[in-house]
Design a protein around this motif. Sequence first.
Motif, PDB file in Angstrom:
ATOM      1  N   GLU A   2      46.874  36.613   6.587  1.00  0.00           N
ATOM      2  CA  GLU A   2      46.562  35.109   6.383  1.00  0.00           C
ATOM      3  C   GLU A   2      45.244  34.694   5.772  1.00  0.00           C
ATOM      4  O   GLU A   2      44.627  35.712   5.483  1.00  0.00           O
ATOM      5  CB  GLU A   2      46.607  34.465   8.104  1.00  0.00           C
ATOM      6  N   HIS A   3      45.312  33.704   5.316  1.00  0.00           N
ATOM      7  CA  HIS A   3      43.813  33.192   4.478  1.00  0.00           C
ATOM      8  C   HIS A   3      42.780  32.260   5.284  1.00  0.00           C
ATOM      9  O   HIS A   3      43.614  31.336   6.081  1.00  0.00           O
ATOM     10  CB  HIS A   3      44.328  32.499   3.222  1.00  0.00           C
ATOM     11  N   PRO A   4      41.793  32.466   5.023  1.00  0.00           N
ATOM     12  CA  PRO A   4      40.801  31.676   5.883  1.00  0.00           C
ATOM     13  C   PRO A   4      40.900  30.195   5.215  1.00  0.00           C
ATOM     14  O   PRO A   4      41.357  30.125   4.063  1.00  0.00           O
ATOM     15  CB  PRO A   4      39.559  32.095   5.406  1.00  0.00           C
ATOM     16  N   ASN A   5      40.633  29.183   6.143  1.00  0.00           N
ATOM     17  CA  ASN A   5      40.737  27.965   5.687  1.00  0.00           C
ATOM     18  C   ASN A   5      39.701  27.085   6.357  1.00  0.00           C
ATOM     19  O   ASN A   5      38.848  27.477   7.113  1.00  0.00           O
ATOM     20  CB  ASN A   5      41.964  27.438   5.821  1.00  0.00           C
ATOM     21  N   LEU A   6      39.592  25.815   5.918  1.00  0.00           N
ATOM     22  CA  LEU A   6      38.516  24.899   6.391  1.00  0.00           C
ATOM     23  C   LEU A   6      39.195  23.756   7.258  1.00  0.00           C
ATOM     24  O   LEU A   6      38.424  22.834   7.731  1.00  0.00           O
ATOM     25  CB  LEU A   6      37.672  24.161   5.409  1.00  0.00           C
ATOM     26  N   SER A   7      40.359  24.133   7.847  1.00  0.00           N
ATOM     27  CA  SER A   7      41.043  22.938   8.693  1.00  0.00           C
ATOM     28  C   SER A   7      40.154  22.697   9.861  1.00  0.00           C
ATOM     29  O   SER A   7      39.950  21.541  10.222  1.00  0.00           O
ATOM     30  CB  SER A   7      42.437  23.609   9.085  1.00  0.00           C
ATOM     31  N   TYR A   8      39.781  23.707  10.473  1.00  0.00           N
ATOM     32  CA  TYR A   8      38.978  23.324  11.744  1.00  0.00           C
ATOM     33  C   TYR A   8      37.786  22.901  11.464  1.00  0.00           C
ATOM     34  O   TYR A   8      37.470  21.938  12.238  1.00  0.00           O
ATOM     35  CB  TYR A   8      38.937  24.705  12.767  1.00  0.00           C
ATOM     36  N   ASN A  10      37.000  20.879   9.009  1.00  0.00           N
ATOM     37  CA  ASN A  10      37.366  19.367   8.825  1.00  0.00           C
ATOM     38  C   ASN A  10      37.560  18.710   9.891  1.00  0.00           C
ATOM     39  O   ASN A  10      37.054  17.381   9.835  1.00  0.00           O
ATOM     40  CB  ASN A  10      38.430  19.510   7.517  1.00  0.00           C
ATOM     41  N   GLU A  11      38.015  19.269  10.762  1.00  0.00           N
ATOM     42  CA  GLU A  11      38.477  18.827  12.236  1.00  0.00           C
ATOM     43  C   GLU A  11      37.184  18.295  12.949  1.00  0.00           C
ATOM     44  O   GLU A  11      37.078  17.024  13.299  1.00  0.00           O
ATOM     45  CB  GLU A  11      39.364  19.516  12.955  1.00  0.00           C
ATOM     46  N   LEU A  12      36.366  19.498  12.948  1.00  0.00           N
ATOM     47  CA  LEU A  12      35.145  19.272  13.599  1.00  0.00           C
ATOM     48  C   LEU A  12      34.253  18.142  12.975  1.00  0.00           C
ATOM     49  O   LEU A  12      33.490  17.438  13.524  1.00  0.00           O
ATOM     50  CB  LEU A  12      34.406  20.486  13.643  1.00  0.00           C
ATOM     51  N   SER A  13      34.061  18.245  11.687  1.00  0.00           N
ATOM     52  CA  SER A  13      33.237  17.480  10.880  1.00  0.00           C
ATOM     53  C   SER A  13      33.845  15.774  11.015  1.00  0.00           C
ATOM     54  O   SER A  13      32.697  14.860  10.621  1.00  0.00           O
ATOM     55  CB  SER A  13      32.996  17.762   9.634  1.00  0.00           C
ATOM     56  N   GLY A  14      34.872  15.514  11.261  1.00  0.00           N
ATOM     57  CA  GLY A  14      35.294  14.252  11.232  1.00  0.00           C
ATOM     58  C   GLY A  14      35.392  13.600   9.889  1.00  0.00           C
ATOM     59  O   GLY A  14      34.917  12.298  10.016  1.00  0.00           O
ATOM     60  N   GLY A  15      35.122  14.135   8.751  1.00  0.00           N
ATOM     61  CA  GLY A  15      34.852  13.340   7.738  1.00  0.00           C
ATOM     62  C   GLY A  15      33.466  13.364   7.125  1.00  0.00           C
ATOM     63  O   GLY A  15      33.013  12.922   6.033  1.00  0.00           O
ATOM     64  N   GLU A  17      30.588  14.791   5.578  1.00  0.00           N
ATOM     65  CA  GLU A  17      30.364  15.870   4.599  1.00  0.00           C
ATOM     66  C   GLU A  17      29.252  16.562   4.887  1.00  0.00           C
ATOM     67  O   GLU A  17      29.037  17.862   4.535  1.00  0.00           O
ATOM     68  CB  GLU A  17      30.184  15.332   2.847  1.00  0.00           C
ATOM     69  N   ALA A  18      28.274  15.997   5.352  1.00  0.00           N
ATOM     70  CA  ALA A  18      26.904  16.701   5.445  1.00  0.00           C
ATOM     71  C   ALA A  18      26.926  17.511   6.377  1.00  0.00           C
ATOM     72  O   ALA A  18      26.523  19.008   6.595  1.00  0.00           O
ATOM     73  CB  ALA A  18      25.897  15.662   5.903  1.00  0.00           C
ATOM     74  N   PHE A  19      27.757  17.181   7.727  1.00  0.00           N
ATOM     75  CA  PHE A  19      27.794  17.904   8.901  1.00  0.00           C
ATOM     76  C   PHE A  19      28.703  19.357   8.644  1.00  0.00           C
ATOM     77  O   PHE A  19      28.488  20.646   8.808  1.00  0.00           O
ATOM     78  CB  PHE A  19      28.556  17.409   9.947  1.00  0.00           C
ATOM     79  N   LYS A  20      29.956  19.047   7.548  1.00  0.00           N
ATOM     80  CA  LYS A  20      30.687  19.913   7.022  1.00  0.00           C
ATOM     81  C   LYS A  20      30.094  20.832   6.286  1.00  0.00           C
ATOM     82  O   LYS A  20      30.157  22.355   6.598  1.00  0.00           O
ATOM     83  CB  LYS A  20      31.801  19.301   6.330  1.00  0.00           C
ATOM     84  N   ASN A  21      29.370  20.481   5.413  1.00  0.00           N
ATOM     85  CA  ASN A  21      28.473  21.496   4.535  1.00  0.00           C
ATOM     86  C   ASN A  21      27.349  22.207   5.346  1.00  0.00           C
ATOM     87  O   ASN A  21      27.092  23.386   4.989  1.00  0.00           O
ATOM     88  CB  ASN A  21      27.624  20.702   3.478  1.00  0.00           C
ATOM     89  N   LYS A  58      34.289  37.215  16.011  1.00  0.00           N
ATOM     90  CA  LYS A  58      35.683  36.478  16.407  1.00  0.00           C
ATOM     91  C   LYS A  58      35.306  34.942  16.313  1.00  0.00           C
ATOM     92  O   LYS A  58      36.299  34.318  16.127  1.00  0.00           O
ATOM     93  CB  LYS A  58      35.992  36.808  17.876  1.00  0.00           C
ATOM     94  N   HIS A  59      34.149  34.247  16.572  1.00  0.00           N
ATOM     95  CA  HIS A  59      33.780  32.974  16.645  1.00  0.00           C
ATOM     96  C   HIS A  59      34.137  32.527  15.097  1.00  0.00           C
ATOM     97  O   HIS A  59      34.618  31.544  14.822  1.00  0.00           O
ATOM     98  CB  HIS A  59      32.526  32.603  17.126  1.00  0.00           C
ATOM     99  N   LYS A  60      33.480  33.423  14.116  1.00  0.00           N
ATOM    100  CA  LYS A  60      33.827  32.858  12.795  1.00  0.00           C
ATOM    101  C   LYS A  60      34.994  33.180  12.283  1.00  0.00           C
ATOM    102  O   LYS A  60      35.735  32.210  11.654  1.00  0.00           O
ATOM    103  CB  LYS A  60      32.805  33.972  11.866  1.00  0.00           C
ATOM    104  N   ILE A  61      35.974  34.022  13.073  1.00  0.00           N
ATOM    105  CA  ILE A  61      37.279  34.297  12.456  1.00  0.00           C
ATOM    106  C   ILE A  61      38.095  33.033  12.991  1.00  0.00           C
ATOM    107  O   ILE A  61      38.827  32.481  12.262  1.00  0.00           O
ATOM    108  CB  ILE A  61      37.749  35.549  13.134  1.00  0.00           C
ATOM    109  N   SER A  62      37.706  32.531  14.340  1.00  0.00           N
ATOM    110  CA  SER A  62      38.369  31.347  14.796  1.00  0.00           C
ATOM    111  C   SER A  62      38.094  30.079  14.013  1.00  0.00           C
ATOM    112  O   SER A  62      38.969  29.316  13.698  1.00  0.00           O
ATOM    113  CB  SER A  62      37.931  31.340  16.126  1.00  0.00           C
ATOM    114  N   ILE A  63      36.731  29.809  13.817  1.00  0.00           N
ATOM    115  CA  ILE A  63      36.419  28.694  12.977  1.00  0.00           C
ATOM    116  C   ILE A  63      36.988  28.800  11.501  1.00  0.00           C
ATOM    117  O   ILE A  63      37.333  27.511  11.168  1.00  0.00           O
ATOM    118  CB  ILE A  63      34.545  28.663  12.868  1.00  0.00           C
ATOM    119  N   LEU A  64      37.326  29.875  11.027  1.00  0.00           N
ATOM    120  CA  LEU A  64      37.793  29.788   9.655  1.00  0.00           C
ATOM    121  C   LEU A  64      39.542  29.676   9.630  1.00  0.00           C
ATOM    122  O   LEU A  64      40.080  30.107   8.795  1.00  0.00           O
ATOM    123  CB  LEU A  64      37.546  31.089   9.028  1.00  0.00           C
ATOM    124  N   GLY A  65      40.041  29.496  10.871  1.00  0.00           N
ATOM    125  CA  GLY A  65      41.334  29.169  11.165  1.00  0.00           C
ATOM    126  C   GLY A  65      42.255  30.508  11.222  1.00  0.00           C
ATOM    127  O   GLY A  65      43.690  30.303  10.581  1.00  0.00           O
TER     128      GLY A  65
END
Length: 105
Positions: A2-8, A10-15, A17-21, A58-65
Amino acid sequence: MEHPNLSYINELSGGDEAFKNKLITIIKKEFPEEKDVYFKNFKAKNFKASAENVHKLKHKISILGLEESYKIAEDFEDNLKESNVSGYETFNEILQNITDYLETL
């Protein structure tokens, strides 16, 4: 694999961008440091500390979906607690997968 992604993220940041970054910046800073400590402890055959390192990673693994990778990391963590290195190669592939992905962000 599987490939890492920013889905989680993006969900946490709720749009927001500053928080996401900010989250991405933290992961990009902490992940290589935590990975290096893991490799250092594993090389020294300090499997109890390595298990603790895997737990943190594991926390980073989870955060990256990476749901499947998270399960693999859980099993590897449990193995290390028993001084069993089964899963080492697969876990290292996961770490490399994340490293490669973070370089693209």
